[in-house]
Design an enzyme around this catalytic site. Sequence first.
Site, PDB file in Angstrom:
ATOM      1  N   PRO A 191       0.802  -1.214   0.000  1.00 50.52           N
ATOM      2  CG  PRO A 191      -0.739  -1.539   1.712  1.00 50.52           C
ATOM      3  CD  PRO A 191       0.572  -2.028   1.216  1.00 50.52           C
ATOM      4  CD  GLU A 481      13.607  -9.730  11.221  1.00 50.27           C
ATOM      5  OE1 GLU A 481      13.704 -10.216  10.078  1.00 50.27           O
ATOM      6  OE2 GLU A 481      12.564  -9.742  11.881  1.00 50.27           O
TER       7      GLU A 481
END
Length: 871
Positions: A191, A481
């Site tokens: 998007p 991460e």
Amino acid sequence: MKKVLLLFISILLSFSMLSCEEEILSLEVSSPDDSIKVVIHSQEDLTYEVTYKDEKIILPSELGFEFESIEPMTSFNIMSFEQVEVNDSWTPVWGQRSNIDNHYNELKVVLEEKSSKKVLDLYFRVFNDGLGFRYIIPKQEGINEIHVMDELTQFKIAEDAKTWWIRNDWDSYEYLYKETSLSEVKDASTPLTMKFPSGTHVSIHEAALVDYAGMALRHGGDLNLESHLAPWPDGVKVKASETMTTPWRTITIADDAGGLADSSLILNLNEPSQIKDASWITPMKYMGIWWEMHIKKSDWGRHNLNHGATTENAKYYIDFIEKYLSDDEPIGLLVEGWNQGWDGNWIENYDLFKFTEDGEYEDFDVSEVVAYGQERNVEYIMHNETSGGIENYEASMDDAYSDYQRLSINAIKSGYVADGGMKQPRGQHHHGQYMVNHYNNAVKKAAEYQIVINTHEPIKATGLSRTYPNWVAREGVQGMEYNAWSEGNPPEHTTILPFTRILGGPIDYTPGIFDVTIDNGTYRVHTTRAKQLALYVILYSPLQMITDLPENYLDDSSKPYEEFKFVQDVAVDWDESKIISAEIGDYVMTARKTKGKDEWFVGCITDEESRELSLPLDFLGEGLYTAEVYTDDTNTDYLTNPNNVATYKLLVDNTDVLPISLSQGGGTAIRLYPSSQEEQDSLVKYIVGNISVKDIVMKKSIQSNDLFEVTLSIENTSGMTLGIDMPFMMDDELIETKYMRIKPHSTETYTFSKDDIFEPGTYQIEVGDLLNETLVVDKKEASLELIDFEVFVNTNKAMARVKVLNSGYEAGEKNLVFKVNDQVIEEKLVEVESAPGGKTKGITFRFDLSQTGIYKIQINDLIYELNHTVE
């Protein structure tokens, strides 16, 4: 009940009156509430345009295709059309709400290409919160094989809107979002989200991506965005036989950012669930042997002799889950690095990974760990890393899934780490048609074995979780991460995701880090701990990870931190969800109601700025509720002191509006539930209060260059933590601003100071609205003192240096007497000018060190002893 009505459609023609034989040039379809209007034109090229509440959103934009061996489809005659209204609702297996309204007007247009006479069907569905359109090439003579070389869909945006976007990469969505004007966008993934100057918010994406290439958007001149499809290795974008159906091209429209996030447009444009009995699909939280590899505590493989995926380590996690998490709800355990293939350069081991039970490492027993967990109500989550070896994985899939079903494993986290594209077969992209089909087929195959899938390095989310509710989550984001081995994600990152990436579907971002500074000391998470709690509410997923190491949730006495209770309590499946308030890139406040319970959770987060927000509780039912509040402590921010969390309880009702104070990079998490009688008897009802001065300590007069201090005791009479930016002003000049955050019903002391008020006179002192006093500054006579006495030695020569400070208003003199071993060596009369803050002059004396011994070096009353050995 489903309601379908044939409606009259207005036909916009270029003539005021036409006979029934005259050509149809334009068609119009509107949303049920008439706020969105779409007009399709066929005078020359086929175009469409969109308005919202009479504001132009999409200017006339072209539609069509270019093919490898078929004439282009760009210029059409409108042959026929039909419009229907659909007004029904449906119940998702899981989701952000338990019931979703599906109300739209659909326009089907049958088009004939003017030169080739080929037929194309065009569908528009217009909802109150946006629209979707798709193409269908029906079966017809002359079309046996379809090779799309380019889809010509355009989005000509009406204004140069503020835009949030990530660059297009056919193999990754793991980037930080940029905030620019639309005119600066060159090649973006969807998007793509915009805010128009009027405040209208618009997001372009796609829904129901099936057997087609993923669509990006590229700059097509001015404010035109053009569809851009991921290619096959031979350059073809989409391959089909006889017929072809595209995904829906979606345009979500709302008055504000919250309206975008609350929209169900993407889900509504997907097909209903293909799983008849979905009772085995259960949202849950999970822990895992995963974060410890990212922070280098252990390794995925055994080659470094620090293997994380051992039977012993897995049992350690299970024991923690059983003791602190597992209750009535199942909790999952993810283990990465359990199977052969991780040793060496695992990214290139695409053909070496083994996914069946006999592929386990020698120090890890899958059956034993699974059984140990089942005895403790801990469900095992299998990990399958492919490293881009699709043929290897697909060849193993049935055997592996059969193994997992036999072991009662019903969840897989799959990985496709292949940044340059697939290794096997070479040249295929994550977002190309080949991989779109692989991802979708893997989910369908998993459903046959009653397995849910959490895909990492995935194709973008396009609402297919409605059709395949076992597709519970996916990554496709620069997630947690990155904080463990790079500069990480800035505080604003998570305030953008609900209005961009998450519009397509759930996100496995993996929140819940308590040790945000990370013990290895090299990298860190750029939030406070309280914000990590709030992310469980802000970042939607039915599969939420409790990401940190078990020991990091325990204090020095090996008891869970008080704030860990929020992690234990927070739900993952919801009856209702709503954005209370938000500004993309700045802050988000979200409330969600637990599925089947009168219980709400609220998450509030901010970017790098501190903020004061308001939380109306009008979504609550009648009666008193207990609010369990977890927020940044008063001395906490993400830069200097991120881990301290303040927790407290109070009684509230649905007429209350709670102030929410967020520190820099911080957050607030709240649990709300009907109060018990015991709580009503023991807890304090929230009262509206404010920050006021309880005590002031301030000298009314000082002399030039004296230290001036104002000490305020500030009281918070409210039932919630309050914060305020407090400016310290002198004669309308800003001296400094302190951000003050004060706990409920408590007092904090703050001191403002200035040490360079020089000119005699009268000064007006203001501290926000709390203090307005007059300060008189008198002229100070010359005031000289000696500071910074130092002695330096170079071989057998020495130098004594001192500074003379004049803190008075006028210049002054001081006589300096330099002695060595009580013998006067030299005298100097020093004159020092005056200045705001004081004026200093450095004076130096030199002498020889002729013999070994202790030297007493003195300038006036300052003495320095030097033990010297003659060289």
